[in-house]
Design a protein around this motif. Structure first.
Motif, mmCIF file in Angstrom:
data_model
loop_
_atom_site.group_PDB
_atom_site.id
_atom_site.type_symbol
_atom_site.label_atom_id
_atom_site.label_comp_id
_atom_site.label_asym_id
_atom_site.label_seq_id
_atom_site.Cartn_x
_atom_site.Cartn_y
_atom_site.Cartn_z
ATOM 1 N N VAL A 1 0.866 -1.181 0.000
ATOM 2 C CA VAL A 1 0.000 0.000 0.000
ATOM 3 C C VAL A 1 0.901 1.229 0.000
ATOM 4 O O VAL A 1 1.781 1.356 0.855
ATOM 5 C CB VAL A 1 -0.925 0.026 1.234
ATOM 6 C CG1 VAL A 1 -1.748 1.313 1.252
ATOM 7 C CG2 VAL A 1 -1.830 -1.191 1.250
ATOM 8 N N VAL A 2 0.714 2.108 -0.966
ATOM 9 C CA VAL A 2 1.469 3.362 -1.041
ATOM 10 C C VAL A 2 0.557 4.498 -0.621
ATOM 11 O O VAL A 2 -0.525 4.693 -1.189
ATOM 12 C CB VAL A 2 2.008 3.610 -2.466
ATOM 13 C CG1 VAL A 2 2.701 4.976 -2.543
ATOM 14 C CG2 VAL A 2 2.958 2.504 -2.880
ATOM 15 N N CYS A 3 0.964 5.249 0.398
ATOM 16 C CA CYS A 3 0.163 6.343 0.948
ATOM 17 C C CYS A 3 0.766 7.684 0.551
ATOM 18 O O CYS A 3 1.966 7.910 0.739
ATOM 19 C CB CYS A 3 0.097 6.234 2.469
ATOM 20 S SG CYS A 3 -0.684 4.717 3.065
ATOM 21 N N ILE A 4 -0.074 8.573 0.030
ATOM 22 C CA ILE A 4 0.367 9.874 -0.469
ATOM 23 C C ILE A 4 -0.360 10.961 0.307
ATOM 24 O O ILE A 4 -1.590 11.031 0.281
ATOM 25 C CB ILE A 4 0.085 10.024 -1.971
ATOM 26 C CG1 ILE A 4 0.631 8.821 -2.749
ATOM 27 C CG2 ILE A 4 0.687 11.321 -2.504
ATOM 28 C CD1 ILE A 4 0.256 8.819 -4.216
ATOM 29 N N PRO A 5 0.372 11.841 1.002
ATOM 30 C CA PRO A 5 -0.267 12.824 1.895
ATOM 31 C C PRO A 5 -0.750 14.079 1.179
ATOM 32 O O PRO A 5 -0.629 14.228 -0.039
ATOM 33 C CB PRO A 5 0.863 13.153 2.878
ATOM 34 C CG PRO A 5 2.093 13.006 2.039
ATOM 35 C CD PRO A 5 1.832 11.874 1.089
#
Length: 292
Positions: A35-39
């Motif tokens: 899972v790649v999380c982008i703020p």
């Protein structure tokens, strides 16, 4: 919250050293994917620590990125590169550096625009997506509100002052937050200088390419990107019930673009849910079960 992670670094196509917090699946868990999380615009990967704890406990690797110009990632030499297209290219470089063929993407606020831009440029990289509290149409009044503080200089502060600062600009979005919550937010928002005082942990120039009129003109393009994304993969739209960035009707329209898209609303939260709220957390776990 364990907040255990390794520092991950990779290089952008224009030579910047970029950083992410790399959370490995808990010991004994069968690896299920990445899972790649982008703020958001002025935020960084630390915002996803609580979500990472939840997801690593069930076998997911979580990579929470610092977009260029934020926290552990280098600041751009050319401020015009602070835009969703370049951010999306940085995500492509990240996956290539880690030999990841496909990932689930979780985007918050600006991270939503990056995710749907990536869906247009490299759709095969996305296995599913969480679009947290932003969409193709953002009210101008909401953007103007963010413009009253984002990128504006503030003097160096101690922790108490920084805590009061983040509370002053965020209390409308998080009416249930207490002092400890705001202190944790301040720690994620500021960096410590050599003299022990705190300063905002992002390049003020990131604001320059995020203008209301640009987003207004891009609305048709962004709607096409959303429809293309929801047609291919499962998508969860998350909305804070108090949000002024993602109006309720826009959230419903996004979720209605495909039978595989869902909408969850987080009560008593504005822009943007932290994704550790039970409603958001449970919906994300359900989405991941669909892509397992």
């Amino acid at each position: 919250m364990t907040q255990s992670h390794e520092d991950l670094y990779w290089n952008s196509s224009d030579g910047l050293r970029l950083h992410a917090r790399d959370h490995a699946p808990d010991a004994g868990q069968v690896p299920r994917g990445t899972v790649v999380c982008i703020p958001g615009l002025t935020r960084n990967g630390a915002d996803f620590d609580a979500l990472a704890d939840t997801l690593t406990a069930v076998g997911w690797r979580v990579i929470a990125v610092d977009l260029r110009g934020r926290a552990g990632s280098e600041r751009a030499k050319d401020p015009s590169s602070y835009n969703p297209r370049t951010y999306a290219d940085d995500m492509v470089a990240l996956l290539r550096s880690q030999n990841i063929d496909k990932a689930v993407f979780v985007g918050t606020s600006l991270g939503v625009l990056v995710t749907i831009t990536l869906a247009s440029r490299a759709p095969a990289l996305i296995a599913a997506a969480v679009l947290n509290d932003a969409g193709p149409k953002v009210p101008r009044e909401a953007l103007a509100r963010i413009g009253t503080y984002a990128g504006k200089p503030v003097p160096p502060m101690d922790l108490a002052q920084a805590t009061a600062y983040v509370a002053s600009i965020g209390k409308g979005a998080f009416p249930r937050f207490g002092t400890d919550d705001w202190r944790q937010m301040a720690v994620r928002t500021f960096r410590t200088r050599d003299d022990g005082l705190l300063e905002l942990d992002y390049d003020p120039a990131v604001i320059r390419t995020t203008r209301p009129w640009v987003l207004w003109l891009l609305r048709p393009v962004l709607w096409r990107a959303v429809r293309g994304l929801t047609a291919r993969v499962p998508v969860l739209v998350v909305r804070g019930a108090l949000s002024d960035i993602l109006p309720a009707d826009v959230a419903r329209q996004m979720a209605a673009t495909s039978p595989s898209a869902r909408l969850v609303e987080v009560p008593e939260v504005g822009h943007a849910p932290m994704l550790n709220e039970p409603e958001a957390r449970n919906a994300i776990l359900a989405l991941l079960d669909d892509v397992r």
